[in-house]
Design a protein around this motif. Structure first.
Motif, short mmCIF file in Angstrom:
data_model
loop_
_atom_site.label_atom_id
_atom_site.label_comp_id
_atom_site.label_asym_id
_atom_site.label_seq_id
_atom_site.Cartn_x
_atom_site.Cartn_y
_atom_site.Cartn_z
N LYS A 254 0.83 -1.21 0.00
CA LYS A 254 0.00 0.00 0.00
C LYS A 254 0.87 1.26 0.00
N LEU A 255 1.93 1.25 0.80
CA LEU A 255 2.82 2.41 0.85
C LEU A 255 3.46 2.65 -0.51
N ARG A 256 3.89 1.55 -1.15
CA ARG A 256 4.53 1.69 -2.47
C ARG A 256 3.54 2.26 -3.48
N GLU A 257 2.32 1.74 -3.48
CA GLU A 257 1.33 2.19 -4.45
C GLU A 257 0.92 3.64 -4.20
N ARG A 258 0.84 4.05 -2.93
CA ARG A 258 0.52 5.45 -2.63
C ARG A 258 1.64 6.38 -3.08
N SER B 193 7.16 -1.86 -8.48
CA SER B 193 8.06 -2.69 -7.68
C SER B 193 9.48 -2.64 -8.23
N THR B 194 9.61 -2.48 -9.54
CA THR B 194 10.95 -2.38 -10.15
C THR B 194 11.65 -1.11 -9.69
N GLU B 195 10.92 0.01 -9.70
CA GLU B 195 11.51 1.29 -9.28
C GLU B 195 11.91 1.24 -7.81
N ALA B 196 11.02 0.72 -6.97
CA ALA B 196 11.31 0.66 -5.54
C ALA B 196 12.48 -0.27 -5.26
N ALA B 197 12.53 -1.40 -5.95
CA ALA B 197 13.60 -2.37 -5.74
C ALA B 197 14.96 -1.78 -6.12
N GLN B 198 15.00 -1.02 -7.19
CA GLN B 198 16.25 -0.39 -7.62
C GLN B 198 16.77 0.56 -6.54
N MET B 199 15.87 1.34 -5.95
CA MET B 199 16.27 2.28 -4.91
C MET B 199 16.69 1.55 -3.64
N GLY C 296 18.08 -1.43 -3.69
CA GLY C 296 19.26 -2.22 -3.99
C GLY C 296 18.99 -3.70 -4.02
N THR C 297 17.80 -4.07 -4.46
CA THR C 297 17.44 -5.48 -4.56
C THR C 297 16.69 -5.69 -5.87
N SER C 298 16.16 -6.88 -6.06
CA SER C 298 15.42 -7.16 -7.30
C SER C 298 13.93 -6.96 -7.09
N ALA C 299 13.23 -6.74 -8.20
CA ALA C 299 11.78 -6.59 -8.13
C ALA C 299 11.14 -7.88 -7.61
N GLY C 300 11.73 -9.03 -7.96
CA GLY C 300 11.20 -10.30 -7.49
C GLY C 300 11.29 -10.44 -5.98
N GLN C 301 12.42 -10.02 -5.41
CA GLN C 301 12.58 -10.11 -3.96
C GLN C 301 11.59 -9.18 -3.25
N LEU C 302 11.41 -7.98 -3.79
CA LEU C 302 10.46 -7.04 -3.18
C LEU C 302 9.04 -7.59 -3.27
N SER C 303 8.69 -8.16 -4.41
CA SER C 303 7.36 -8.75 -4.57
C SER C 303 7.14 -9.88 -3.59
N ASN C 304 8.19 -10.69 -3.35
CA ASN C 304 8.07 -11.78 -2.40
C ASN C 304 7.88 -11.28 -0.97
N ILE C 305 8.44 -10.12 -0.65
CA ILE C 305 8.20 -9.51 0.66
C ILE C 305 6.73 -9.08 0.75
N GLU C 306 6.23 -8.48 -0.30
CA GLU C 306 4.86 -7.96 -0.29
C GLU C 306 3.81 -9.07 -0.22
N VAL C 307 4.14 -10.25 -0.73
CA VAL C 307 3.18 -11.37 -0.64
C VAL C 307 3.56 -12.33 0.48
N ALA C 308 4.50 -11.92 1.32
CA ALA C 308 4.88 -12.64 2.54
C ALA C 308 5.58 -13.96 2.29
N ARG C 309 6.15 -14.16 1.10
CA ARG C 309 6.97 -15.36 0.90
C ARG C 309 8.32 -15.20 1.59
N PHE C 310 8.84 -13.96 1.58
CA PHE C 310 10.09 -13.63 2.26
C PHE C 310 9.80 -12.74 3.45
N GLY C 311 10.66 -12.88 4.46
CA GLY C 311 10.59 -11.96 5.57
C GLY C 311 11.39 -10.70 5.25
N ALA C 312 11.33 -9.73 6.14
CA ALA C 312 12.08 -8.49 5.98
C ALA C 312 12.52 -8.01 7.34
#
Length: 283
Positions: free
Chosen positions: A20-24, A29-35, A37-53
């Motif tokens: 929600k914060l990213r969309e607001r 996800s690609t832009e946020a991940a670049q800033m 320093g990770t991949s869009a896939g890793q960020l997406s996995n955080i957002e869907v709770a596959r990965f922790g943070a």
């Protein structure tokens, strides 16, 4: 980051709030991940709770999204990076996931508000009362399933007995008080247990009598858990086809209003205790 075999409701909620914060912020996800320093896939996995943070990564994302609500950001950081297993995890693969999510919600709540029409609140049920409630479940539960659900329910009640008990406000309709699960003697002990719990400083129990007539939320069982920030509040609805956790802003606003309006229909805590005592005396 680590991959979790079983995703908790709390971890899922963190991912939803970060999305929600990213969309607001109007970022992909690609832009946020670049800033970050990770991949869009890793960020997406955080957002869907596959990965922790980690908490630091959550704070970094909040800075990227230009979120200036410090209390909210710290509340999100507090939800991150947990390594400890809650007691409810021992019931995974044994009980429905919704029951585990409910226990987790109650454990982390800063305050709890419930309203029940035809059942006693689970946190206030005696063991004998709860056992008979589970015996009435359709389809029928086996004896081991009943005992698993009973032990889970009793362990949930620890939030009211621990050193830092959660403040708890319960609205109970007269219909629930007069239900005789387990027969008159069990029903009487349940009411006596309710009276005992109402004497605890952090617990407030009020009654809606039949004479009050119709009232908002009639027919629903509502549990409202306050989070460390208002945006992290959660509503739990217990229905015959299963339970649901709600956290959309409009839904939270609706149930805050329902619980607030119920106050006009309840007896005072003192009169509620007298009311409960009188019903117990009739058994």
């Amino acid at each position: 980051m680590t991959v979790k075999r079983a995703t908790s409701g709390r971890r899922m909620r963190l991912g939803v709030e970060l999305r929600k914060l990213r969309e607001r912020a109007g970022m992909t996800s690609t832009e946020a991940a670049q800033m970050l320093g990770t991949s869009a896939g890793q960020l997406s996995n955080i957002e869907v709770a596959r990965f922790g943070a980690s908490a630091d990564r959550v704070r970094a994302l909040a800075r990227i999204y230009d979120c200036s609500d410090h209390a909210f950001v710290e509340a999100l950081a507090g939800m991150a990076g947990g390594r400890q297993r809650g007691w409810w995890e021992e019931y995974r693969e044994i009980l429905p996931t919704s029951l585990l999510d409910l226990a987790e919600m109650e454990h982390y709540a800063t305050a709890l508000h419930t309203a029940y029409t035809s059942h006693m609140p689970g946190l206030l049920q005696s063991a004998d009362h709860a056992r008979d409630v589970f015996r009435q479940v359709v389809p029928e539960l086996s004896p081991p399933e009943i005992e698993h659900r009973l032990s889970h329910r009793i362990k949930r009640q620890a939030v009211l007995y621990r050193a830092d008990p959660v403040p708890y406000t319960a609205v109970v309709h007269e219909a629930a008080l007069r239900m005789r699960f387990g027969g008159p003697s069990v029903a009487r002990r349940q009411l006596e247990h309710l009276l005992g719990m109402s004497e605890r400083e952090h617990i407030t129990i009020t009654v809606i009598p039949f004479d009050a007539g119709g009232f908002p939320g009639a027919g629903q069982s509502i549990a409202y858990a306050c989070g460390p920030a208002p945006q992290l509040d959660t509503v739990h609805l217990d229905q015959s086809h299963g339970s649901a956790l709600l956290d959309a802003e409009a839904q939270l606003h609706k149930y805050r209003m329902v619980l607030d309006r119920l106050k006009a229909f309840t007896l005072t805590p003192e009169k509620s205790r007298d009311f409960i005592h009188n019903i117990a005396q009739q058994l």
